[in-house]
Every structure is written in C-alpha cells, then in structure tokens.
Design an enzyme around this catalytic site. Structure first.
Site, short mmCIF file in Angstrom:
data_model
loop_
_atom_site.label_atom_id
_atom_site.label_comp_id
_atom_site.label_asym_id
_atom_site.label_seq_id
_atom_site.Cartn_x
_atom_site.Cartn_y
_atom_site.Cartn_z
N GLY A 29 -3.75 -2.95 -2.52
CA GLY A 29 -2.13 -2.68 -2.84
C GLY A 29 -2.05 -3.47 -4.31
N ASN A 32 -2.44 -8.91 0.60
CA ASN A 32 -3.52 -9.72 -0.08
C ASN A 32 -3.90 -9.12 -1.56
OD1 ASN A 32 -5.29 -7.66 0.49
ND2 ASN A 32 -6.64 -8.69 1.86
N GLY A 40 0.85 -1.12 0.00
CA GLY A 40 0.09 -0.14 0.05
C GLY A 40 0.91 1.28 -0.02
N ALA A 49 -0.66 0.44 12.70
CA ALA A 49 -1.35 1.25 12.04
C ALA A 49 -2.52 1.81 12.18
CB ALA A 49 -1.01 1.35 10.30
N LYS A 94 -9.97 0.49 14.02
CA LYS A 94 -8.39 0.98 14.60
C LYS A 94 -8.47 1.12 16.39
CE LYS A 94 -6.63 1.23 10.76
NZ LYS A 94 -5.56 0.45 10.48
N ILE A 114 1.62 3.80 2.48
CA ILE A 114 2.58 4.05 3.60
C ILE A 114 3.37 2.78 3.68
CG2 ILE A 114 2.89 4.48 5.82
CD1 ILE A 114 0.39 5.96 6.16
N TYR A 166 -14.66 1.73 10.35
CA TYR A 166 -13.34 1.74 10.29
C TYR A 166 -12.66 2.19 11.35
CZ TYR A 166 -8.69 3.39 8.59
OH TYR A 166 -7.29 3.58 8.14
#
Length: 320
Positions: A39, A35, A12, A120, A151, A14, A147
C-alpha cells in the site's frame, strides 16, 4: 451514536477507496492500519478530520492490539493481505503469514466487543470453476494455492468465531476490481498505461482465460450498503461484475476505447494461478446496490483520465 471503524490494508486499492467513502458517513471515526508493504500513504492522503492513518502490521499482535485498545472499534474491515498473482506465487510463506493477522484481528474484535467484522476474501477460493456463474453457496471451493487457502481458512475462522463467541461477520468475495489507485502490476491499469503510450499490451498464454472487471466505486458502494443496512450478517457475498470476457478481448477493448496504436504481445503462460474462468453470481450484490454497475468502457475512460494527470495530494491531517 458515533461509530469507530478500523480498515486494515486501508492504503491499498480497495481499502483506500473504502476509506474515502467511510469518512463521509456521519458520526464516524476511521482508522487506517497498513504496513505499507504494497500500500501507499499517497492513497489515503485525505483531508478529513475524522481519519487517522497508522503504519501498523495486522500480523504483529503487539502492533495491531494497541490500536484496538486505544480506539475501541465498533466495526472492522480486515482487508490487509499480500495481493497480486505473481507476488503471491513468488512469496508463499509471506502469504501464509496472513493467517496470523486474521486470527489477531478476530481475537481482538472478540475481546474488545466489536459489533461486526468484514473480511476481504477473494474469487480465488473458487479455483477452477465447477459451475458458472460461481455462487456463494453452491460452488465448491477447490483452489490449493497459498493465497486462496489463506482466504478460505479466513472464512473458516470467521464462521468459527461466530459460533464460539457470537462475533458477527460478513465475507466479501472480491472478484477483479480496478480503479484509479490500483498499482500498475494489475492487468487493467497495465493495459491502459501501455495503450496510452502506444506500447504492446502483454498477455500471458493465448489470452483465452476469462475474468470480469468491476469498477472500484461499485465494489465500495456494495461494502458500504452492507454496512449501513446491516445486511448479510454471517453470510458471504460475491462482489464484482458478471460481464465475462477473455483477457485478449479485454486488451483489444482497451485499445479500441482509447484509440491506441498498441499491438498485442503474447508471452508464455504463468506456471500456475491463472485460472481459466471467473464469473460470479452477483444477485446479492445487485439487490443491495439496486442500480446498474459502471460500464467497462466508462471505467476504462475514468482510469485513463486519472493516469494521464497528476492527482491532487492534500496533506494528511492526522498521522499516528
């Protein structure tokens, strides 16, 4: 002493930039697991003999565990996740599956003796701001979007594994990071590409919502500095710029920097997920970097230069 590092989500934006920095560290073996749902292998086509790239899903225990037992990682950067506001809103169940990946990675780190896991997280955990700048310790975490909940739960998992098993961690709360390998469904690459073509720059709502924009080199350097100095063990660190601007100001700035003839085009606001303000307290990041961040104008020019030319794509040496 040789260190073996896993970067999940390493294909991806970062993750791939981090991988390019990690392979330059002495006595370091790096494995990228991705996966490839969002990305791209192109982002990790790096001519480095100490890099292995594997298509693997952190949410599948059998898939990811084989890598842990094969490589015996000393450090793990768990950056794999479904990303992008519209993508995460459209696929909430897919987002929630990332909880499984977090637990898989932490169980495997604990069972194989990893020295530290880096996670992350995201500025999204802050939700609508109670205070600006948003501080790692004092600002409440109040978002209910899937999301952000994932996190936040990931952060809880790390703290719990540290208390129960002594597994050290560092949590990076990333604010908006942009750079040359970011997909064009994110705001700055989208604006720059449209400005280069003289096309309208699309803004959702009136553009008054604010964000900060951190060039990917600064984001990665902060991560590497934490890793190399062993700083911020069992802590959270905001990673981003503290220069706040509205999305409308950003669009106008891109047009001005690139000398574009593009105009602004306004569309209805997103139904949810587009928080009114974002601006981090970056004292921890500034202290560990000990240098100025890349100015937004320079970052835009770098991004525009990248988008206007074909990128060198050397063949991978090792792909498992």
């Amino acid at each position: 002493m040789t260190q073996s590092i896993l970067v999940t989500g390493g294909a991806g934006n970062i993750g791939s930039a981090l991988t390019r920095a990690l392979v330059k560290l002495p006595q370091t073996q790096v494995v990228v697991a991705d996966n490839l749902s969002t990305g791209s292998r192109d982002k990790v086509q790096i001519d480095a003999g100490n890099l292995t790239v594997v298509k693997a899903d952190a949410n599948d225990f059998d898939d990811i565990s084989s890598l842990f037992y094969r490589f015996h990682f000393t450090h793990v950067f768990h950056f794999a996740a479904v990303v992008g506001v519209q993508r995460t809103l459209a696929n909430p169940l897919l987002v929630l599956r990332d909880i499984t990946g977090i637990e898989n990675v932490l169980r495997l780190c604990k069972n194989t003796g990893a020295e530290r896991v880096y996670f992350a997280s995201s500025s999204e955990v802050y939700g609508e701001p109670f205070e600006i700048p948003q501080n790692e310790s004092t600002t409440p975490l109040n978002s209910r979007l899937p999301y952000a909940v994932v996190k936040n739960l990931g952060e809880v998992y790390l703290r719990t594994f540290q208390r129960e098993f002594g597994l050290p961690f560092t949590i990076f709360r990333f604010f908006n990071t942009y750079g040359p390998r970011q997909s064009e469904d994110f705001v700055l690459p989208r604006f720059v590409r449209a400005a280069q073509r003289g096309e309208p720059l699309t803004i959702y709502g009136d553009g008054s919502q604010t964000r900060t924009f951190c060039y990917v080199d600064d984001t990665v350097d902060a991560c590497i500095a934490v890793h190399r100095t062993r700083a911020h063990e069992n802590e959270v660190i905001n990673v981003g710029s503290d220069v706040e601007m509205s999305i409308r100001q950003l669009a106008e700035f891109v047009i001005d920097v690139l000398g574009s003839s593009s105009k602004l085009e306004f569309r209805p606001p997103l139904a949810e997920g587009d928080m009114t303000r974002r601006c981090p307290d970056t004292n921890k990041m500034k202290a560990i970097l000990n240098r100025p961040l890349v100015p937004l104008e320079e970052g835009i020019r770098r991004l525009a230069d990248h988008l206007s030319r074909p990128e060198d794509r050397p063949a991978l040496r090792r792909v498992a």
